[in-house]
Design an enzyme around this catalytic site. Sequence first.
Site, PDB file in Angstrom:
ATOM      1  N   ASP A 281       0.824  -1.216   0.000  1.00 14.37           N
ATOM      2  CA  ASP A 281       0.000   0.000   0.000  1.00 14.37           C
ATOM      3  C   ASP A 281       0.858   1.266   0.000  1.00 14.37           C
ATOM      4  O   ASP A 281       1.943   1.280   0.565  1.00 14.37           O
ATOM      5  CB  ASP A 281      -0.914  -0.034   1.240  1.00 14.37           C
TER       6      ASP A 281
ATOM      7  N   ASN B  54     -10.655  -2.623  -6.688  1.00 12.51           N
ATOM      8  CA  ASN B  54      -9.807  -1.642  -7.378  1.00 12.51           C
ATOM      9  C   ASN B  54     -10.363  -1.192  -8.735  1.00 12.51           C
ATOM     10  O   ASN B  54      -9.904  -0.196  -9.293  1.00 12.51           O
ATOM     11  CB  ASN B  54      -8.373  -2.171  -7.553  1.00 12.51           C
TER      12      ASN B  54
HETATM   13  C1  FPP Z   1      -1.950   0.132  -3.411  1.00 10.72           C
HETATM   14  O1  FPP Z   1      -1.442   1.461  -3.360  1.00 10.72           O
HETATM   15  C2  FPP Z   1      -1.361  -0.558  -4.544  1.00 10.72           C
HETATM   16  C3  FPP Z   1      -2.043  -1.116  -5.570  1.00 10.72           C
HETATM   17  C4  FPP Z   1      -3.503  -1.089  -5.694  1.00 10.72           C
HETATM   18  C5  FPP Z   1      -1.329  -1.753  -6.685  1.00 10.72           C
HETATM   19  C6  FPP Z   1      -0.230  -2.677  -6.330  1.00 10.72           C
HETATM   20  C7  FPP Z   1       0.577  -2.868  -7.521  1.00 10.72           C
HETATM   21  C8  FPP Z   1       1.913  -2.857  -7.587  1.00 10.72           C
HETATM   22  C9  FPP Z   1       2.810  -2.738  -6.421  1.00 10.72           C
HETATM   23  C10 FPP Z   1       2.513  -2.934  -8.937  1.00 10.72           C
HETATM   24  C11 FPP Z   1       3.279  -4.170  -9.206  1.00 10.72           C
HETATM   25  C12 FPP Z   1       2.538  -5.423  -9.100  1.00 10.72           C
HETATM   26  C13 FPP Z   1       2.811  -6.513  -9.856  1.00 10.72           C
HETATM   27  C14 FPP Z   1       2.136  -7.790  -9.531  1.00 10.72           C
HETATM   28  C15 FPP Z   1       3.727  -6.469 -10.979  1.00 10.72           C
HETATM   29  P1  FPP Z   1      -2.484   2.668  -3.527  1.00 10.72           P
HETATM   30  O2  FPP Z   1      -2.566   3.020  -4.963  1.00 10.72           O
HETATM   31  O3  FPP Z   1      -3.778   2.293  -2.897  1.00 10.72           O
HETATM   32  O4  FPP Z   1      -1.771   3.798  -2.739  1.00 10.72           O
HETATM   33  P2  FPP Z   1      -2.485   4.980  -1.921  1.00 10.72           P
HETATM   34  O5  FPP Z   1      -3.220   4.313  -0.782  1.00 10.72           O
HETATM   35  O6  FPP Z   1      -1.334   5.808  -1.459  1.00 10.72           O
HETATM   36  O7  FPP Z   1      -3.391   5.682  -2.864  1.00 10.72           O
END
Ligand code: FPP
Length: 235
Positions: free
Chosen positions: A14, A62
């Site tokens: 996250d 998501n």
């Molecule tokens: C949460 O951060 C993250 C995600 C929804 C995406 C996770 C994906 C990756 C780490 C990319 C790589 C993955 C693979 C399998 C290649 P957020 O966007 O919710 O962050 P925020 O809470 O700060 O908005």
Amino acid sequence: MEYKIPNHVAIIMDGNGRWAQKRGLKRTKGHQKGAEALKKISEYAYDKKIKVLSVFAFSTENWKRDKEEVDFLMNLFLKAFKENFEAVKKKGVKVIFSGVKDKLSEQVIDSMEKMMQETKNNTNGIFNICLNYGGQDEIINATKKISKDVKEGIIDCNDINPDLFNKYLFNDLPPIDLLIRTSGEYRISNFMLWQMAYAELYFTDTLWPDFDEKQMDKAIEAYNNRDRRFGGVKK
Ligand code: FPP
């Protein structure tokens, strides 16, 4: 005391969006950095002899994000499956996916299937990528399959126990020993609810793109300082 390496580590990666926003960048830049962090951490984890690594790549919730961000993430997965995971493959790790296929593009599904096919005989570790995944969904899905098998006389209702239930989940995985969630949020967010029953929980304020090998060591150290009793009493 013996230094314990958790057998199954699960990570809620996250904070990608906040990492980017803090730098005046687009959220997608954070995801890109997040993918780089994942590449490093996955290689490190298998070097440390962690056997199973589960990561939350994309939840069934998501899809509510802007189309631009969802499209970016899907393309990032495609790119990462092609390039980054070559390294994991070289380490002899088997790649598997947990989640449902609906709403995923044919291109993404093909790429997932290719990864699974190419690594299916690997035995050095398991990389479980949770994509289009929800924990309650997984339990409901298993329950439906069990009900069908009971109805068809394949299994007896009295034989349902945790081991059997586990076999009906998306993948028959060992229990999670250590759950890591980055970015200072203290939630489970519908991630691997069944497998997490006795997991040690580790929360850190570090945003996922900044989570490095040192941070991973800290999490394993914290795990070593926990007293796991699984409901029993320490002798
Ligand atoms: C949460 O951060 C993250 C995600 C929804 C995406 C996770 C994906 C990756 C780490 C990319 C790589 C993955 C693979 C399998 C290649 P957020 O966007 O919710 O962050 P925020 O809470 O700060 O908005």
